[in-house]
Write a protein that holds these residues in place. Sequence first.
Motif: not given
Length: 821
Positions: A661, A664-668, A706, A708, A715
């Motif tokens: 969660k 995915e919430g971080s846009g990764w 993905h 960053t 991560t």
Amino acid sequence: MARGGNDRSRSPRQGANGPSGKIIDGRHIAADLCKDVKAASLDLQRKYGIVPGLAIIEVGNHNYGQLLDCFSTLDGPSKVEEHTVNHSNYADLKAKMAERCGMRVQLQRFSESVTQARLLGTIASLMADTDIHGILVELPLPPHLDETVILQAIGPAKDVDGFSFANLGRLLASGGYMHGMEPKTRPTVPMGIMELLLRSNVALQGKHAVVLGRSNTVGSPVAALLTAHDCTVTVCHSQTADLQDHVRRADILVACAGRPQLVRGSWIKPGAVVIDVGMNCVPDASAGHRIVGDVCFEEASKVASKITPVPGGMGHISFAILLRNVLNLARQSESLTKIGIGPSGHEMFRCADQLVFPDIGLKVPRILLPRKGTDLTKWCVVACDQYTSQPQYWKSVKELVKDEPSTLHLIFPEVYLGDQKTNQAIIRGIKDKMYEYDRDRILEPQHPGFVLIDRKTPLVGSRKGLLVALDLDLYSFEKGSQSLIRPTEKTIPDRLPPRIAIREQAALELPHILVLIDDPDQTVIEPLAAQTEKFEKLYDFELMKDSGHLKGWHVAASDAVDNIVKSLRALASPQRFRERYGAKDDQGVILFPVGDGNHSLATAKQCWEDLKCKGADPESHPARHALVELINIHDPGMTFEPIHRLVFNVDVNKALEDFQKMVEGSGWGPVQVIEGATLESVPPQVGSHRVEFRCKGRKGVLVVEHPTLVLEVATLSAWLDPYLAANPAASVDYVHGEEVISEQTSQDATTLAFLLPIMDKNDLVRTVVKEGVLPRKTFSMGAADEKRFYFECQRIVPEFAFYKSDFFRRGSVSVPLSAKS
């Protein structure tokens, strides 16, 4: 023109005067030295535009009797001839030889009626002339001139003869070899004596030397120099009783009494080395007069193992030393190192012009090593922050070392940290032990130089390193630091106070810090390792407790140092930095990322800042630069082992869902969960991260598509650190290898393990540049027995000339850890 025809070629090297192997040939040694001086003079002009300038002042025109024709060319003559010369001719000879060695000379002549005021005015003008680097007054002076006043008007910075009180006084402090107290020059004859002994491979340490003569210019200085080289020295003079008995005990005899043929062959101990300084003119039936020494050469040469002839011995070398003094005064005027004589004694190699390179934070260190005869296996001990949960290891080290010289007595193993009173007692013992080792010459200073290191560990056959000193003013462990030297992991301030308490009372620094360089083309360390035959080997021995093997070579010559500096400057290029790491224009270059021992380096930094606040001189204080070992990230023996995470007391499924969660919430995302997989079974994909998880009855790989951040550990930490803060019942442990993980996850269903892949070496600096310091416990540079062992030392307080420590009032000190079991 030579007098007396061909029979005046009177070198005692020839014929019945003794076997040639015994002769210390001052003529050829001096010629070699003059060649070195000429090459260095021309090099100084080519590199820096400096021509060594010598001013010679002569007063009157006094007949010197005889002078050896010994320097007609730089190679010296094929025979030694004697000439009757006057004062001016002698000064001319010096001027000509200086010019042949690439120097500029002013020869100023005055009549015998010159006033003292005029001479002093001339010297003052020469002292102010920046083109003149050395001033020489020909002696003797007429009786109306005060020789002492005239000579002392020449400041130590231009004192060619080394007769100024400042230079002579510094010479008496351990021969002038104490750090920060070296004289600008040393008297030519005493230094010539040492040059002959050392170039003739005469062993000095522990030998009994007898000096006949106590003059301020020869006898007393050479006694100080011999003492500094660990000789036991007896100085004899006109009032010495039983002179023959003293001479008979001499392993090395230096005769500078000024009495022709005083010493007979029967006085000399068989096998002794004889240096005859005397130059005495005596009557000769065939030629009217001849030159003899203070020793009867014909008799002594039959007994001595080595001997200098007269003529053909000291006169040559003292003249060559004078020229070297001029050269070195010129070099020192530009803050360059001396040629041939370093802070630790004679140097048979060409040292680097500079020892400090501020632009890259580098210094060529002057290290201390244990003296010959020390058991190096017992001397060398692993870093103090290792085996902290294994007191039995340190107990076994103590049992091995006992009271013998060892770095164990100079460090504070963290396993013994206790209450403040006990800690302070151990720290005091360490401090006193350091001074004791200094007093007893357990540690010997080396010539300034790097050390090339080849370490064999239980796991790798070779790991190359380079011992250097780094500038603490260019290191910062503050958050967001853009310093040239910076940590790769976060520094924890609470870990510094115990280390500071130790270092702020220490006189010596023993390094266990490993600093990395990102040198994929292998331009710094590897070229040195390919030519070890060119360097002096300093040590080669087995480490204790099956921890491997250690070799070290002294890298001090000018060309080697210059190449190291050139290569490091190329690595520090801002353009390379931006291109290799994708850095922004406003980001500072990182040349030296700290790989291991960062808290020790942070301690050194903190102590240095405190010293500066108290007024320490940043230009000269030895604590400014810290000893570290440089290792190329790309060295095959340099392995980065991943450090895995064991999370205890968690709901495994909810934790994994929470991870997914957050990511995915971080846009990764997305996050792909590959059940039953391992890191080995899921090949890496460019731009994605893989983290293996294990728990009781379940395993798999989390693939973050993905990210960053650069590293997988970053991560994972981005989720794990906040998760632990929000779940205080949970805890984490950091582990190496998989055995502990298998054991823990098979026993408890609330234990969740995360296994990380090996970090790409190319990502280390890139991550520090992009994200700042790495997450805690990102990687390990080997197991405990692969860490750096203490061996070399460096002084971090100014050297003491007159007073060392109050422990000398108490006598011997106990072993610092003697009270610890």
